[in-house]
Design an enzyme around this catalytic site. Structure first.
Site, PDB file in Angstrom:
ATOM      1  N   THR A 140       5.405  -0.406   4.278  1.00  0.00           N
ATOM      2  CA  THR A 140       5.784  -1.784   4.418  1.00  0.00           C
ATOM      3  C   THR A 140       6.113  -2.213   5.819  1.00  0.00           C
ATOM      4  O   THR A 140       6.507  -1.403   6.636  1.00  0.00           O
ATOM      5  CB  THR A 140       7.058  -1.971   3.572  1.00  0.00           C
ATOM      6  OG1 THR A 140       6.725  -1.595   2.270  1.00  0.00           O
ATOM      7  CG2 THR A 140       7.595  -3.361   3.633  1.00  0.00           C
ATOM      8  N   GLU A 200      -2.015   2.247  13.130  1.00  0.00           N
ATOM      9  CA  GLU A 200      -2.648   3.550  12.880  1.00  0.00           C
ATOM     10  C   GLU A 200      -3.924   3.714  13.681  1.00  0.00           C
ATOM     11  O   GLU A 200      -4.836   2.902  13.592  1.00  0.00           O
ATOM     12  CB  GLU A 200      -2.938   3.709  11.399  1.00  0.00           C
ATOM     13  CG  GLU A 200      -1.677   3.982  10.608  1.00  0.00           C
ATOM     14  CD  GLU A 200      -1.940   4.035   9.133  1.00  0.00           C
ATOM     15  OE1 GLU A 200      -1.167   4.711   8.448  1.00  0.00           O
ATOM     16  OE2 GLU A 200      -2.904   3.412   8.679  1.00  0.00           O
ATOM     17  N   ASN A 225      -5.867   7.547   6.981  1.00  0.00           N
ATOM     18  CA  ASN A 225      -5.803   6.957   5.641  1.00  0.00           C
ATOM     19  C   ASN A 225      -6.610   7.717   4.609  1.00  0.00           C
ATOM     20  O   ASN A 225      -6.363   7.590   3.408  1.00  0.00           O
ATOM     21  CB  ASN A 225      -6.240   5.493   5.696  1.00  0.00           C
ATOM     22  CG  ASN A 225      -5.172   4.634   6.332  1.00  0.00           C
ATOM     23  OD1 ASN A 225      -4.138   4.386   5.742  1.00  0.00           O
ATOM     24  ND2 ASN A 225      -5.412   4.218   7.580  1.00  0.00           N
TER      25      ASN A 225
END
Lengths: 409, 409
Positions: free
Chosen positions: B197, B280, B404
């Site tokens: 989040t 990321e 991911n």
């Protein structure tokens, strides 16, 4: 990389539709990069083009010329497609070059200049290599043929970085008569180095008047090419052309129109799916079935929101049954008064989500079993209505990034 | 990977705002993963929450409790944040656990249960480890402190896969009085493994009534956290809280409100940009300035369309001045009656696009010089009006896919 089999089919002859190719050295020597498609007199042609505001010069010219032909109650007589250069973002020079290409081919073939429609795919922003392109037109005309090999050569001639040619064909029984539909397409989804293009050329011998032909193209593209995505980038050059020569059977009843539309839909869907299967870096072919929607638009919104989520796509690449990412993507789709407690999400035959959370009895093992497969179906029921939509997409791999990052580098 | 410097600043004391942390073993042992923020009596608190329809249980509870406090003309007294588990997609159990967490902390602190607001971040779909979480509440309370170290420990305690804590602070002169604004945030853009989040907690000693506080939060979030994207995925748990203790100066004039809003905007923007810089796999920090728009909404649409284009992002990663991809992304933005001949696109101080194509005199060398930089500004002028918007984003690297895809694998 490419997912599953898409063998180029044997194409029956569609009388009067002749295809020629040349190695003009636009892309690289020893490779077909120029294609001419001859349309017989009396044929009707419908076109569907990109909605990108920066549409390429050939798209502007093709749209205008097609309209001019239709205003005369005619179809265009020739389509000319070059790969290796998109002639997009080229301003005035691009328009001049597209017109010059059509004019020269029209002169060689003895038809009006606006009976020739141009199509380009490849790098954006470079001027067309006009000398080589124009020099290739005569050999392409000389090689015009109707047979299956001509279709396959054309299928190869329109490719950019595709790993394989894409073709589809159906033969339909209309009472005691037969109708054939052939099509070729190229593209690895909407996303390619420099936005290279989705192109599709479909021909039939059926006799279909312009208004019906236009609506048949619109309907079938809506449920095929407009339902695929690798990441949602829309090319500056996308085009899908439908040719009806009129030399074969006429559609004489609503029932025959339905038979024909279903056959056309099959061809369009096969060609569209072939593009997804050949998506850059694709290791999975993913079908997103959204149902229980209040409208088809809403179903498409949800389908594309999931299809475009890098988190969902990387989980697919990793064969990771990361249902939380699917749930979160569905949750952020632009749907008003969205009661998520009524949403169910199935991965293959496994229930992932119900009552706003993980389904009772769901186990990681069940999900992983499905995710390891090469072809995956995700079914999302919104529990809001009767409408539905299906979207086809791929996963997101490091190879995708490499292909698009290393290009030109 | 992370782009540029974001040193955690020295935080002045904001009297009455005390922060405590514990290592509850929710995330992993030896790591702060539970944070309690104590709000002094009489403070006003405003909140901004995710729009994701699948919002997490703590978000539902925090919104309801905040509304209850405000109805009583009070602010909440305690905020409790756990990392390592988002308590999202957990249905009824998730709501029960969020309520139980607040009830236990309320009991320990001697305040009403609905004066405690819960926040969670981490994996979706797993039930909260309640035993460890509840056991951590007392130590967190015992460690409450006002000093800069307490702020930094709290900044560390809310992180998930972030590579560094994120803080910002300003001190403002209001005539002869001073006002302080401190803030901490976490997240690596809107996109994280399992949608972890974006959280931000900002406090000031200024005295601000609820309606003004609400509008100040709305305005400043609109131009900070709502203008960042790594890829457009929106978390189920996003929240930004603004605390005004009222123990310091009161805003007595429109001029002072403007001074305060600008200071608050600086804190919010710094915290938002810190999230993008820590995105990321990010190797670039990209500022998209869209101007000449007919409306701010339109400017944002164009900015986000470019920011979300994997083709643009991979070109940025490759330091490839692939202007055709930017042009094509602008061209597919949902803008009505879009005259692209009036669009100009600048990369840093280099004009890339004008008159619908490549700018005259533009050279690859000019573009590459800018693209090699770590911080890049792309200015897009639509030539349609006076409105503008700025969006901050990152590039797309193989490492992003690895992070991911490998997560949970």
């Amino acid at each position: 990389m490419a997912v599953g089999e898409t063998r180029f089919p044997v194409m029956p002859v569609i009388e009067g539709v002749r295809l020629g190719t040349a190695m003009a050295g636009i892309k690289k020597s020893g490779r077909r990069d120029l294609v001419v498609i001859q349309v017989p007199e009396g044929a009707r042609v419908a076109g569907s083009f990109t909605l990108n505001a920066f549409c390429a010069a050939p798209v502007s010219v093709a749209k205008a010329s097609l309209a001019a032909c239709q205003a005369r109650g005619e179809g265009p007589r020739l389509l000319v497609i070059n790969t290796g250069n998109a002639n997009a973002g080229t301003g005035e020079i691009g328009l001049r070059d597209a017109h010059a290409t059509c004019a020269e081919l029209a002169r060689l073939a003895g038809v009006p200049a606006d009976s020739v429609l141009p199509f380009s795919t490849g790098v954006i922003g470079e001027p067309l290599p006009m000398e080589r392109l124009l020099a290739g037109l005569a050999p392409a005309l000389d090689s015009l043929a109707e047979d299956s090999e001509a279709w396959r050569h054309a299928g190869e001639g329109i490719l950019t970085t595709d790993t394989r040619p894409k073709g589809a064909s159906v033969e339909l029984e209309l009472g005691d008569r037969k109708v054939t539909i052939n099509g070729i397409s190229k593209g690895s989804g909407m996303i390619k180095p420099n936005m290279a293009t989705m192109l599709a050329f479909v021909a039939t011998d059926a006799a279909i008047e312009q208004p019906l032909l236009d609506s048949l193209l619109r309907e079938t593209v809506e449920r095929s090419f407009n339902c695929i995505s690798v990441d949602g980038d829309t090319s500056t050059n996308d085009a899908c052309m439908l040719i009806a020569t009129g030399r074969g059977a006429t559609l004489t009843s609503d029932e025959e129109i339905v038979i024909f539309r279903n056959g056309l839909q099959r061809v369009m869907t096969e060609l569209a799916q072939a593009i997804v299967r050949d998506g850059e870096g694709a290791t999975k072919f993913v079908t997103l079935q959204v149902q229980g929607a209040a409208s088809r638009e809403e179903a498409l919104e949800v389908g594309f929101t999931v299809a475009h989520s890098p988190l969902v796509k990387t989980a697919l690449f990793a064969s990771d049954a990361n249902w939380g990412r699917i749930l979160a993507a569905v949750g952020r789709a632009p749907v008003s008064d969205f009661d998520v407690s009524r949403v169910t999400i199935d991965l293959g035959d496994v229930r992932l989500v119900e009552n706003g959370g993980r389904a009772n009895g769901y186990t990681e093992e069940q999900g992983s079993r499905i995710m390891r497969e090469e072809e995956i179906t995700i079914r999302i029921d919104l529990g809001r209505g009767e409408e539905s939509a299906t979207v086809w997409t791929t996963d997101l791999s490091q190879e995708y990034v490499s292909i698009n990052a290393d290009y030109r580098s």
